[in-house]
Design a protein around this motif. Structure first.
Motif, PDB file in Angstrom:
ATOM      1  N   GLN A 197      -4.058   8.212 -13.691  1.00  0.00           N
ATOM      2  CA  GLN A 197      -3.958   9.669 -13.700  1.00  0.00           C
ATOM      3  C   GLN A 197      -2.548  10.108 -13.300  1.00  0.00           C
ATOM      4  O   GLN A 197      -1.950   9.551 -12.387  1.00  0.00           O
ATOM      5  N   ASN A 198      -2.040  11.101 -13.988  1.00  0.00           N
ATOM      6  CA  ASN A 198      -0.713  11.626 -13.667  1.00  0.00           C
ATOM      7  C   ASN A 198      -0.743  12.356 -12.326  1.00  0.00           C
ATOM      8  O   ASN A 198      -1.702  13.061 -12.010  1.00  0.00           O
ATOM      9  N   ASP A 199       0.288  12.171 -11.520  1.00  0.00           N
ATOM     10  CA  ASP A 199       0.377  12.850 -10.226  1.00  0.00           C
ATOM     11  C   ASP A 199       1.720  13.571 -10.135  1.00  0.00           C
ATOM     12  O   ASP A 199       2.724  13.004  -9.707  1.00  0.00           O
ATOM     13  N   ALA A 200       1.716  14.828 -10.558  1.00  0.00           N
ATOM     14  CA  ALA A 200       2.951  15.617 -10.583  1.00  0.00           C
ATOM     15  C   ALA A 200       3.511  15.822  -9.184  1.00  0.00           C
ATOM     16  O   ALA A 200       4.729  15.890  -8.997  1.00  0.00           O
ATOM     17  N   ASP A 201       2.631  15.906  -8.183  1.00  0.00           N
ATOM     18  CA  ASP A 201       3.091  16.128  -6.814  1.00  0.00           C
ATOM     19  C   ASP A 201       3.933  14.952  -6.325  1.00  0.00           C
ATOM     20  O   ASP A 201       4.993  15.144  -5.721  1.00  0.00           O
ATOM     21  N   SER A 202       3.478  13.728  -6.586  1.00  0.00           N
ATOM     22  CA  SER A 202       4.246  12.549  -6.167  1.00  0.00           C
ATOM     23  C   SER A 202       5.577  12.474  -6.912  1.00  0.00           C
ATOM     24  O   SER A 202       6.604  12.096  -6.332  1.00  0.00           O
ATOM     25  N   GLN A 203       5.565  12.834  -8.181  1.00  0.00           N
ATOM     26  CA  GLN A 203       6.807  12.838  -8.953  1.00  0.00           C
ATOM     27  C   GLN A 203       7.801  13.834  -8.353  1.00  0.00           C
ATOM     28  O   GLN A 203       9.001  13.558  -8.265  1.00  0.00           O
ATOM     29  N   TYR A 204       7.284  14.979  -7.925  1.00  0.00           N
ATOM     30  CA  TYR A 204       8.142  15.989  -7.298  1.00  0.00           C
ATOM     31  C   TYR A 204       8.726  15.460  -5.987  1.00  0.00           C
ATOM     32  O   TYR A 204       9.939  15.548  -5.751  1.00  0.00           O
ATOM     33  N   ILE A 205       7.867  14.890  -5.137  1.00  0.00           N
ATOM     34  CA  ILE A 205       8.308  14.375  -3.835  1.00  0.00           C
ATOM     35  C   ILE A 205       9.360  13.289  -4.008  1.00  0.00           C
ATOM     36  O   ILE A 205      10.388  13.268  -3.313  1.00  0.00           O
TER      37      ILE A 205
ATOM     38  N   ARG B 139      -1.083  12.629   5.262  1.00  0.00           N
ATOM     39  CA  ARG B 139      -0.036  12.839   4.251  1.00  0.00           C
ATOM     40  C   ARG B 139       1.325  13.014   4.914  1.00  0.00           C
ATOM     41  O   ARG B 139       2.338  12.491   4.435  1.00  0.00           O
ATOM     42  N   HIS B 140       1.342  13.744   6.008  1.00  0.00           N
ATOM     43  CA  HIS B 140       2.553  13.977   6.801  1.00  0.00           C
ATOM     44  C   HIS B 140       3.180  12.636   7.212  1.00  0.00           C
ATOM     45  O   HIS B 140       4.375  12.388   6.986  1.00  0.00           O
ATOM     46  N   ILE B 141       2.370  11.765   7.787  1.00  0.00           N
ATOM     47  CA  ILE B 141       2.862  10.457   8.237  1.00  0.00           C
ATOM     48  C   ILE B 141       3.289   9.600   7.049  1.00  0.00           C
ATOM     49  O   ILE B 141       4.306   8.905   7.100  1.00  0.00           O
ATOM     50  N   HIS B 142       2.524   9.660   5.973  1.00  0.00           N
ATOM     51  CA  HIS B 142       2.872   8.899   4.766  1.00  0.00           C
ATOM     52  C   HIS B 142       4.258   9.279   4.255  1.00  0.00           C
ATOM     53  O   HIS B 142       5.070   8.402   3.924  1.00  0.00           O
TER      54      HIS B 142
ATOM     55  N   ASN C  85       1.902   7.277  -6.482  1.00  0.00           N
ATOM     56  CA  ASN C  85       0.781   8.119  -6.909  1.00  0.00           C
ATOM     57  C   ASN C  85      -0.124   8.374  -5.707  1.00  0.00           C
ATOM     58  O   ASN C  85      -0.917   7.520  -5.320  1.00  0.00           O
ATOM     59  N   PHE C  86       0.015   9.567  -5.122  1.00  0.00           N
ATOM     60  CA  PHE C  86      -0.728   9.877  -3.902  1.00  0.00           C
ATOM     61  C   PHE C  86      -2.235   9.929  -4.142  1.00  0.00           C
ATOM     62  O   PHE C  86      -3.020   9.816  -3.202  1.00  0.00           O
ATOM     63  N   LYS C  87      -2.651  10.074  -5.383  1.00  0.00           N
ATOM     64  CA  LYS C  87      -4.086  10.111  -5.673  1.00  0.00           C
ATOM     65  C   LYS C  87      -4.767   8.800  -5.281  1.00  0.00           C
ATOM     66  O   LYS C  87      -5.966   8.784  -5.000  1.00  0.00           O
TER      67      LYS C  87
ATOM     68  N   ILE D 181       0.830  -1.202   0.000  1.00  0.00           N
ATOM     69  CA  ILE D 181       0.000   0.000   0.000  1.00  0.00           C
ATOM     70  C   ILE D 181       0.867   1.256   0.000  1.00  0.00           C
ATOM     71  O   ILE D 181       0.646   2.190  -0.776  1.00  0.00           O
ATOM     72  N   GLY D 182       1.878   1.272   0.874  1.00  0.00           N
ATOM     73  CA  GLY D 182       2.741   2.444   0.969  1.00  0.00           C
ATOM     74  C   GLY D 182       3.486   2.727  -0.317  1.00  0.00           C
ATOM     75  O   GLY D 182       3.646   3.883  -0.714  1.00  0.00           O
TER      76      GLY D 182
END
Length: 241
Positions: free
Chosen positions: A62-70, A219-222, A16-18, A9-10
């Motif tokens: 779906q593309n997740d730019a935020d996860s790619q950045y992280i 999200r913080h904990i993730h 992809n955080f979505k 899951i993690g």
């Protein structure tokens, strides 16, 4: 990424955080329970894993730019991001939430006694989270940055005041679980932040703030449990071989 019943899951939420929304909708803990496979989580929740995988595949397309950045951040950059984005949010949110909870307890507590327990739980969480973040900022995160610097420079493993980095990480993960459990109680007591018919504007704002606080905490904990901490443990392992 091919999603199967053995997918972590993690790891999936990391990519992809979505997909986190699918786990939330199915009452599956993706942050503190990120080490479980889809099969294990579905067994615990009484869900059909193939049906869940179908839902996840639709979102994962779906593309997740935020996860790619992280995922492109160094450990120093990621730890700084967590402090600036999430630790700051916690510190800024606590005073107003405490003030609003006290107010609605005074005004609505006689008809909604669960508010007193919610207030007590949030007060406990506020104190523990404040101490938790200080330990990360003063001890754990600086050591993780030194680990990364040693790796980049080809230097030896830096001296540690707490043994292997997995020691403080285990403590932080346990404290994350404690906060996750507290907010699960808050969510249940508030019937998933549902407004009663006699709610005033402050009541509405407070429940919205609590929901936002919990979502930010997830999200913080993730970011720590599923990304920063595993990378730090792996980096230390590489430095010792």
């Amino acid at each position: 990424m091919k999603i199967s019943q053995n997918t972590s899951i993690g790891e999936l939420v990391k990519l992809n955080f979505k997909t986190a929304s699918v786990f939330q909708d199915n009452n599956i803990d993706f942050c503190c329970g990120g080490d479980k496979t889809i099969s294990e989580a579905c067994k615990n929740a009484g869900l059909d894993p193939e049906k869940l995988i179908g839902q996840l595949e639709l979102i994962a397309e779906q593309n997740d730019a935020d996860s790619q950045y992280i995922n492109g951040l160094s450990l120093e950059e990621l730890s700084n991001y967590i402090v600036k984005r999430h630790h700051s949010y916690v510190r800024e949110s606590i005073p107003q939430l405490q003030k609003n909870l006290e107010k609605i307890c005074q005004v609505h507590g006689s008809h909604h006694p669960e508010l007193f327990e919610i207030n007590s739980l949030f007060t406990e969480s506020s104190g523990d989270l404040t101490m938790h973040m200080q330990k990360e900022e003063l001890m754990l995160f600086p050591f993780i940055r030194r680990l990364e610097l040693s790796s980049k420079n080809g230097a030896a493993l830096p001296n540690s005041p707490f043994g292997p980095v997995s020691n403080p990480i285990s403590m932080m993960v346990a404290e994350h679980q404690q906060e996750g459990d507290r907010f699960e109680q808050i969510s249940k007591l508030s019937e998933n932040y549902t407004l009663p018919e006699d709610a005033c504007t402050t009541y509405e704002i407070t429940l919205r703030q609590l929901r936002d606080f919990e979502n930010d905490l997830h999200r913080h904990i993730h970011l720590e449990n599923n990304i920063l901490f595993p990378k730090a443990i792996e980096l230390e392992k590489n430095l010792t071989t």
